[in-house]
Motif scaffolding. Structure first.
Motif, PDB file in Angstrom:
ATOM      1  N   PRO A  32      47.090  24.190  39.877  1.00  0.00           N
ATOM      2  CA  PRO A  32      47.290  25.332  40.783  1.00  0.00           C
ATOM      3  C   PRO A  32      47.209  26.673  40.050  1.00  0.00           C
ATOM      4  CG  PRO A  32      48.908  23.631  41.245  1.00  0.00           C
ATOM      5  CD  PRO A  32      48.169  23.207  39.998  1.00  0.00           C
ATOM      6  N   GLU A  33      47.690  26.707  38.822  1.00  0.00           N
ATOM      7  CA  GLU A  33      47.642  27.942  38.048  1.00  0.00           C
ATOM      8  C   GLU A  33      46.210  28.350  37.727  1.00  0.00           C
ATOM      9  OE1 GLU A  33      49.483  25.205  37.081  1.00  0.00           O
ATOM     10  OE2 GLU A  33      51.429  25.941  37.784  1.00  0.00           O
ATOM     11  N   GLU A  34      45.386  27.365  37.327  1.00  0.00           N
ATOM     12  CA  GLU A  34      43.988  27.645  37.001  1.00  0.00           C
ATOM     13  C   GLU A  34      43.205  28.076  38.240  1.00  0.00           C
ATOM     14  OE1 GLU A  34      42.107  27.810  34.120  1.00  0.00           O
ATOM     15  OE2 GLU A  34      44.106  27.814  33.212  1.00  0.00           O
ATOM     16  N   PHE A  35      43.482  27.428  39.365  1.00  0.00           N
ATOM     17  CA  PHE A  35      42.806  27.792  40.608  1.00  0.00           C
ATOM     18  C   PHE A  35      43.153  29.226  41.006  1.00  0.00           C
ATOM     19  CE2 PHE A  35      42.506  27.315  45.406  1.00  0.00           C
ATOM     20  CZ  PHE A  35      41.135  27.451  45.438  1.00  0.00           C
ATOM     21  N   GLU A  36      44.426  29.587  40.891  1.00  0.00           N
ATOM     22  CA  GLU A  36      44.831  30.946  41.231  1.00  0.00           C
ATOM     23  C   GLU A  36      44.235  31.957  40.250  1.00  0.00           C
ATOM     24  OE1 GLU A  36      48.739  33.506  42.556  1.00  0.00           O
ATOM     25  OE2 GLU A  36      49.046  31.564  41.618  1.00  0.00           O
ATOM     26  N   LYS A  37      44.178  31.606  38.990  1.00  0.00           N
ATOM     27  CA  LYS A  37      43.576  32.482  37.981  1.00  0.00           C
ATOM     28  C   LYS A  37      42.102  32.728  38.299  1.00  0.00           C
ATOM     29  CE  LYS A  37      42.791  32.728  33.007  1.00  0.00           C
ATOM     30  NZ  LYS A  37      42.950  32.022  31.727  1.00  0.00           N
ATOM     31  N   LEU A  38      41.387  31.671  38.681  1.00  0.00           N
ATOM     32  CA  LEU A  38      39.980  31.792  39.057  1.00  0.00           C
ATOM     33  C   LEU A  38      39.827  32.708  40.272  1.00  0.00           C
ATOM     34  CD1 LEU A  38      37.000  30.883  38.770  1.00  0.00           C
ATOM     35  CD2 LEU A  38      37.587  28.977  40.281  1.00  0.00           C
ATOM     36  N   TYR A  39      40.656  32.493  41.280  1.00  0.00           N
ATOM     37  CA  TYR A  39      40.610  33.318  42.490  1.00  0.00           C
ATOM     38  C   TYR A  39      40.841  34.790  42.148  1.00  0.00           C
ATOM     39  CZ  TYR A  39      42.054  35.421  46.888  1.00  0.00           C
ATOM     40  OH  TYR A  39      42.186  36.257  47.962  1.00  0.00           O
ATOM     41  N   LYS A  40      41.873  35.056  41.378  1.00  0.00           N
ATOM     42  CA  LYS A  40      42.201  36.444  41.025  1.00  0.00           C
ATOM     43  C   LYS A  40      41.105  37.087  40.186  1.00  0.00           C
ATOM     44  CE  LYS A  40      47.187  36.253  41.460  1.00  0.00           C
ATOM     45  NZ  LYS A  40      48.486  36.354  40.773  1.00  0.00           N
ATOM     46  N   SER A  41      40.439  36.293  39.357  1.00  0.00           N
ATOM     47  CA  SER A  41      39.363  36.862  38.540  1.00  0.00           C
ATOM     48  C   SER A  41      38.145  37.226  39.391  1.00  0.00           C
ATOM     49  CB  SER A  41      38.960  35.894  37.427  1.00  0.00           C
ATOM     50  OG  SER A  41      38.242  34.784  37.940  1.00  0.00           O
ATOM     51  N   ARG A  42      37.960  36.534  40.505  1.00  0.00           N
ATOM     52  CA  ARG A  42      36.816  36.795  41.386  1.00  0.00           C
ATOM     53  C   ARG A  42      37.106  37.848  42.456  1.00  0.00           C
ATOM     54  NH1 ARG A  42      34.250  30.803  42.571  1.00  0.00           N
ATOM     55  NH2 ARG A  42      33.581  30.393  40.428  1.00  0.00           N
ATOM     56  N   LEU A  43      38.366  38.092  42.712  1.00  0.00           N
ATOM     57  CA  LEU A  43      38.758  38.990  43.799  1.00  0.00           C
ATOM     58  C   LEU A  43      38.127  40.381  43.700  1.00  0.00           C
ATOM     59  CD1 LEU A  43      40.368  38.811  46.383  1.00  0.00           C
ATOM     60  CD2 LEU A  43      42.398  39.489  45.109  1.00  0.00           C
ATOM     61  N   PRO A  44      38.061  41.016  42.534  1.00  0.00           N
ATOM     62  CA  PRO A  44      37.422  42.339  42.477  1.00  0.00           C
ATOM     63  C   PRO A  44      35.958  42.302  42.934  1.00  0.00           C
ATOM     64  CG  PRO A  44      38.715  41.977  40.496  1.00  0.00           C
ATOM     65  CD  PRO A  44      38.680  40.674  41.246  1.00  0.00           C
ATOM     66  N   LEU A  45      35.257  41.238  42.611  1.00  0.00           N
ATOM     67  CA  LEU A  45      33.869  41.095  43.054  1.00  0.00           C
ATOM     68  C   LEU A  45      33.809  40.890  44.567  1.00  0.00           C
ATOM     69  CD1 LEU A  45      30.873  40.880  42.305  1.00  0.00           C
ATOM     70  CD2 LEU A  45      31.247  38.437  41.963  1.00  0.00           C
ATOM     71  N   TYR A  46      34.661  40.019  45.081  1.00  0.00           N
ATOM     72  CA  TYR A  46      34.691  39.780  46.526  1.00  0.00           C
ATOM     73  C   TYR A  46      34.954  41.073  47.301  1.00  0.00           C
ATOM     74  CZ  TYR A  46      35.376  34.797  45.293  1.00  0.00           C
ATOM     75  OH  TYR A  46      35.267  33.528  44.791  1.00  0.00           O
TER      76      TYR A  46
END
Length: 75
Positions: A32-46
């Motif tokens: 869950p931590e890695e998934f959230e980290k991935l999401y947060k890293s992509r959020l600025p692009l989204y």
């Protein structure tokens, strides 16, 4: 480019639940931590999308209506 980019901004908890239930999202099958980290890293692009529709608490019809309204207002 002449296309449009749409970001359906869905709360992370909802995304996590859907991804785990489907079993078809390999990147969501990490911790869950890695998934959230991935999401947060992509959020600025989204957030650079042409259209952003916040989906929190909305059903499919409401999301579609919001998206249609944004597109119609844009053209």
């Amino acid at each position: 480019s002449q296309g449009i980019w749409i970001f359906l901004n869905t709360p992370f908890d909802v995304l996590k639940k859907r991804s785990l239930q489907s079993g078809k999202r390999p990147l969501a099958q990490t911790s869950p931590e890695e998934f959230e980290k991935l999401y947060k890293s992509r959020l600025p692009l989204y957030n650079q999308a042409s259209f952003i529709v916040d989906t929190a608490g909305l059903n499919k019809d409401q999301v579609c209506d919001g998206l249609i309204a944004k597109i119609l207002f844009h053209v």
